[in-house]
Design a protein around this motif. Structure first.
Motif, PDB file in Angstrom:
ATOM      1  N   ALA A 149       0.610  45.385 -14.473  1.00 57.10           N
ATOM      2  CA  ALA A 149       1.492  46.202 -13.643  1.00 57.10           C
ATOM      3  C   ALA A 149       2.912  45.648 -13.616  1.00 57.10           C
ATOM      4  CB  ALA A 149       0.949  46.289 -12.226  1.00 57.10           C
ATOM      5  N   ASP A 150       3.895  46.544 -13.722  1.00 57.90           N
ATOM      6  CA  ASP A 150       5.281  46.202 -13.405  1.00 57.90           C
ATOM      7  C   ASP A 150       5.505  46.320 -11.898  1.00 57.90           C
ATOM      8  OD1 ASP A 150       6.020  45.914 -16.165  1.00 57.90           O
ATOM      9  OD2 ASP A 150       6.075  48.090 -16.304  1.00 57.90           O
ATOM     10  N   THR A 151       4.867  47.320 -11.305  1.00 61.61           N
ATOM     11  CA  THR A 151       4.837  47.482  -9.847  1.00 61.61           C
ATOM     12  C   THR A 151       3.386  47.599  -9.421  1.00 61.61           C
ATOM     13  OG1 THR A 151       6.997  48.555  -9.667  1.00 61.61           O
ATOM     14  CG2 THR A 151       5.414  49.013  -7.912  1.00 61.61           C
ATOM     15  N   LEU A 152       2.983  46.763  -8.475  1.00 56.34           N
ATOM     16  CA  LEU A 152       1.603  46.768  -7.985  1.00 56.34           C
ATOM     17  C   LEU A 152       1.594  47.209  -6.528  1.00 56.34           C
ATOM     18  CD1 LEU A 152      -1.380  46.081  -8.627  1.00 56.34           C
ATOM     19  CD2 LEU A 152      -0.931  43.787  -7.699  1.00 56.34           C
ATOM     20  N   ILE A 153       0.888  48.303  -6.251  1.00 52.44           N
ATOM     21  CA  ILE A 153       0.725  48.797  -4.887  1.00 52.44           C
ATOM     22  C   ILE A 153      -0.619  48.303  -4.377  1.00 52.44           C
ATOM     23  CG2 ILE A 153       0.620  50.825  -3.398  1.00 52.44           C
ATOM     24  CD1 ILE A 153       2.320  52.302  -5.448  1.00 52.44           C
ATOM     25  N   VAL A 154      -0.598  47.580  -3.262  1.00 49.19           N
ATOM     26  CA  VAL A 154      -1.794  46.864  -2.813  1.00 49.19           C
ATOM     27  C   VAL A 154      -2.609  47.724  -1.846  1.00 49.19           C
ATOM     28  CG1 VAL A 154      -0.527  44.706  -3.084  1.00 49.19           C
ATOM     29  CG2 VAL A 154      -0.681  45.759  -0.818  1.00 49.19           C
ATOM     30  N   PRO A 155      -3.885  47.383  -1.617  1.00 47.31           N
ATOM     31  CA  PRO A 155      -4.715  48.215  -0.741  1.00 47.31           C
ATOM     32  C   PRO A 155      -4.221  48.227   0.704  1.00 47.31           C
ATOM     33  CG  PRO A 155      -6.074  46.725  -2.062  1.00 47.31           C
ATOM     34  CD  PRO A 155      -4.656  46.291  -2.225  1.00 47.31           C
ATOM     35  N   ASN A 156      -4.343  49.378   1.331  1.00 46.35           N
ATOM     36  CA  ASN A 156      -4.093  49.483   2.767  1.00 46.35           C
ATOM     37  C   ASN A 156      -5.345  50.064   3.412  1.00 46.35           C
ATOM     38  OD1 ASN A 156      -3.359  52.059   1.415  1.00 46.35           O
ATOM     39  ND2 ASN A 156      -3.027  52.751   3.497  1.00 46.35           N
ATOM     40  N   ARG A 157      -5.768  49.449   4.506  1.00 51.05           N
ATOM     41  CA  ARG A 157      -7.013  49.819   5.166  1.00 51.05           C
ATOM     42  C   ARG A 157      -6.827  49.728   6.670  1.00 51.05           C
ATOM     43  NH1 ARG A 157     -10.865  45.433   2.366  1.00 51.05           N
ATOM     44  NH2 ARG A 157     -11.516  45.416   4.546  1.00 51.05           N
ATOM     45  N   PRO A 158      -7.532  50.580   7.424  1.00 48.89           N
ATOM     46  CA  PRO A 158      -7.400  50.537   8.879  1.00 48.89           C
ATOM     47  C   PRO A 158      -8.108  49.347   9.515  1.00 48.89           C
ATOM     48  CG  PRO A 158      -9.015  52.184   8.258  1.00 48.89           C
ATOM     49  CD  PRO A 158      -8.396  51.692   6.984  1.00 48.89           C
ATOM     50  N   ASP A 159      -9.077  48.751   8.808  1.00 48.87           N
ATOM     51  CA  ASP A 159      -9.804  47.609   9.362  1.00 48.87           C
ATOM     52  C   ASP A 159      -9.020  46.328   9.055  1.00 48.87           C
ATOM     53  OD1 ASP A 159     -10.236  48.034   6.672  1.00 48.87           O
ATOM     54  OD2 ASP A 159     -12.317  47.375   6.697  1.00 48.87           O
ATOM     55  N   VAL A 160      -7.907  46.160   9.761  1.00 43.62           N
ATOM     56  CA  VAL A 160      -6.963  45.096   9.412  1.00 43.62           C
ATOM     57  C   VAL A 160      -7.514  43.704   9.683  1.00 43.62           C
ATOM     58  CG1 VAL A 160      -4.948  46.577   9.702  1.00 43.62           C
ATOM     59  CG2 VAL A 160      -5.836  45.306  11.677  1.00 43.62           C
ATOM     60  N   GLU A 161      -8.532  43.586  10.521  1.00 43.92           N
ATOM     61  CA  GLU A 161      -9.082  42.266  10.822  1.00 43.92           C
ATOM     62  C   GLU A 161     -10.123  41.809   9.808  1.00 43.92           C
ATOM     63  OE1 GLU A 161      -7.724  40.489  13.103  1.00 43.92           O
ATOM     64  OE2 GLU A 161      -6.473  42.131  13.841  1.00 43.92           O
ATOM     65  N   VAL A 162     -10.550  42.715   8.936  1.00 45.53           N
ATOM     66  CA  VAL A 162     -11.555  42.364   7.929  1.00 45.53           C
ATOM     67  C   VAL A 162     -10.848  41.721   6.730  1.00 45.53           C
ATOM     68  CG1 VAL A 162     -13.306  43.251   6.355  1.00 45.53           C
ATOM     69  CG2 VAL A 162     -13.056  44.242   8.643  1.00 45.53           C
ATOM     70  N   PRO A 163     -11.250  40.526   6.319  1.00 40.24           N
ATOM     71  CA  PRO A 163     -10.579  39.872   5.185  1.00 40.24           C
ATOM     72  C   PRO A 163     -10.687  40.700   3.909  1.00 40.24           C
ATOM     73  CG  PRO A 163     -11.961  38.311   6.377  1.00 40.24           C
ATOM     74  CD  PRO A 163     -12.293  39.668   6.918  1.00 40.24           C
ATOM     75  N   ARG A 164      -9.626  40.657   3.104  1.00 36.31           N
ATOM     76  CA  ARG A 164      -9.629  41.352   1.822  1.00 36.31           C
ATOM     77  C   ARG A 164     -10.469  40.573   0.815  1.00 36.31           C
ATOM     78  NH1 ARG A 164      -7.716  44.393   5.651  1.00 36.31           N
ATOM     79  NH2 ARG A 164      -6.059  45.819   5.035  1.00 36.31           N
ATOM     80  N   ARG A 165     -10.935  41.251  -0.205  1.00 40.51           N
ATOM     81  CA  ARG A 165     -11.731  40.588  -1.230  1.00 40.51           C
ATOM     82  C   ARG A 165     -10.907  39.496  -1.911  1.00 40.51           C
ATOM     83  NH1 ARG A 165     -15.931  44.585  -3.521  1.00 40.51           N
ATOM     84  NH2 ARG A 165     -15.459  46.553  -2.466  1.00 40.51           N
ATOM     85  N   PRO A 166     -11.479  38.324  -2.149  1.00 43.39           N
ATOM     86  CA  PRO A 166     -10.755  37.264  -2.856  1.00 43.39           C
ATOM     87  C   PRO A 166     -10.212  37.719  -4.206  1.00 43.39           C
ATOM     88  CG  PRO A 166     -12.734  36.370  -1.851  1.00 43.39           C
ATOM     89  CD  PRO A 166     -12.808  37.853  -1.683  1.00 43.39           C
ATOM     90  N   ALA A 167     -10.960  38.564  -4.928  1.00 43.19           N
ATOM     91  CA  ALA A 167     -10.498  39.026  -6.237  1.00 43.19           C
ATOM     92  C   ALA A 167      -9.229  39.857  -6.109  1.00 43.19           C
ATOM     93  CB  ALA A 167     -11.588  39.839  -6.931  1.00 43.19           C
ATOM     94  N   VAL A 168      -9.133  40.666  -5.046  1.00 39.59           N
ATOM     95  CA  VAL A 168      -7.925  41.465  -4.818  1.00 39.59           C
ATOM     96  C   VAL A 168      -6.745  40.565  -4.485  1.00 39.59           C
ATOM     97  CG1 VAL A 168      -6.859  43.152  -3.277  1.00 39.59           C
ATOM     98  CG2 VAL A 168      -9.176  43.540  -4.136  1.00 39.59           C
TER      99      VAL A 168
END
Length: 330
Positions: free
Chosen positions: A81-100
């Motif tokens: 990616a030249d520009t990477l748009i990252v995940p947005n989720r309503p469960d903000v307290e849940v940790p994101r996947r390490p791979a992400v």
């Protein structure tokens, strides 16, 4: 102040925009990214971006289980990616996947531009790329964000923040504002206006406008600013003042300020300056190379004032803007 945001890694062919979709991602912001960066634009005669969706899993359950996303690329696509748009989720307290998070860190390390819509700021902060940086997020999560990421300079009352190679938008609709801001940075005001018309959406709302704009039920007579705004846009080369705008609207300057704040989330002077700079950009893109003429036709007065305000509003001086977006620009 907007900063230069288009210094992401450059590759042959169209600029590559990759969106990571993760479990419980919001479909609206995904739709905004697709509309702005993913659609073909035959009316422009060229493709603006190469667009890819990717996910860390073959099947991704979207927000609240409304539908399942399949058939997209795997997470390796983020590495191109030249520009990477990252995940947005309503469960903000849940940790994101390490791979992400690792994919975000790799993209940042190699110079890709990172974008977070709404709660996407949490993903960026959790990856550690926002430490010491400016960002915004939806107002309802401001306290939670500050508590978890005190080293991030959160600006909770703006539509979006352009901090160079990392850009964040506040809420759902602000994703469109930030998307068009990026198009304007990459391709100029004329192209951004064309994309905005395709979306039937305002091509430019300044990122510094407030997230939450009061819209009370209007009294009679109608207090809409639309007539005075249209009148002013036709006379940007004139010596317009806040007092003059107030007189045209048949109100006091103080009342005009209140209406601008309530209806647009900005001040009359800031709005007027933004309109004049946007017109200056369009004139330069259409081939006007005499900056004193641009300054005069936009009401900015002098070439020196044009330079100062264009740099403040766009991150580029007129000469750099012409090289980048003027006739014959690559």
């Amino acid at each position: 102040m907007a900063q230069e945001s288009s210094h992401a890694v450059r590759t042959a062919g169209p600029h590559r925009v990759v969106v990571i979709v993760d479990e419980n991602s919001n479909p609206f912001e995904l739709g905004c990214a697709t509309e702005v960066f993913g659609l073909r634009r035959p009316e422009l005669g060229r493709d603006l971006y190469a667009f890819t969706l990717c996910s860390p899993a073959p099947r991704t359950l979207m927000r609240d289980g409304f539908f399942t996303l399949t058939g997209v690329a795997d997470l390796a696509a983020a590495d191109s990616a030249d520009t990477l748009i990252v995940p947005n989720r309503p469960d903000v307290e849940v940790p994101r996947r390490p791979a992400v998070l690792d994919a975000v860190r790799r993209a940042h390390a190699r110079g890709a531009r990172l974008v977070g819509f709404c709660s996407g700021a949490f993903t960026l902060a959790e990856a550690g790329v926002l430490d010491g940086r400016r960002a915004t997020a939806h107002w309802q999560w401001a306290d939670s964000f500050r508590a978890r990421f005190p080293s991030v300079r959160l600006e909770p009352d703006v539509l979006f923040v352009d901090d160079g190679d990392i850009l964040t938008a506040a809420g759902s609709a602000a994703a469109l504002d930030l998307g068009l801001h990026i198009v304007r940075r990459d391709h100029g005001a004329e192209i951004a206006a064309a994309v905005g018309r395709r979306l039937v959406f305002a091509a430019h709302r300044d990122g510094g406008q407030r997230q939450f704009v009061e819209r009370p039920v209007p009294d009679v007579p109608d207090e809409s600013l639309a007539p005075v705004l249209a009148w002013a846009r036709e006379r940007l080369d004139s010596a317009l003042t806040v007092s003059g705008l107030a007189a045209r609207a048949a109100v006091s300057p103080a009342t005009l300020h209140r209406r601008f704040r309530a209806q647009l989330g900005t001040t009359p002077l800031a709005w007027l300056t933004g309109e004049r700079v946007a017109l200056a950009c369009r004139l330069i893109e259409r081939g006007e190379s005499r900056f004193d003429v641009v300054a005069r036709r936009t009401g900015l007065g002098t070439a020196a004032n044009l330079r100062a305000l264009m740099r403040r509003e766009t991150g580029l001086n007129p000469s750099a803007y012409r090289r980048r977006f003027g006739p014959g620009a690559d």
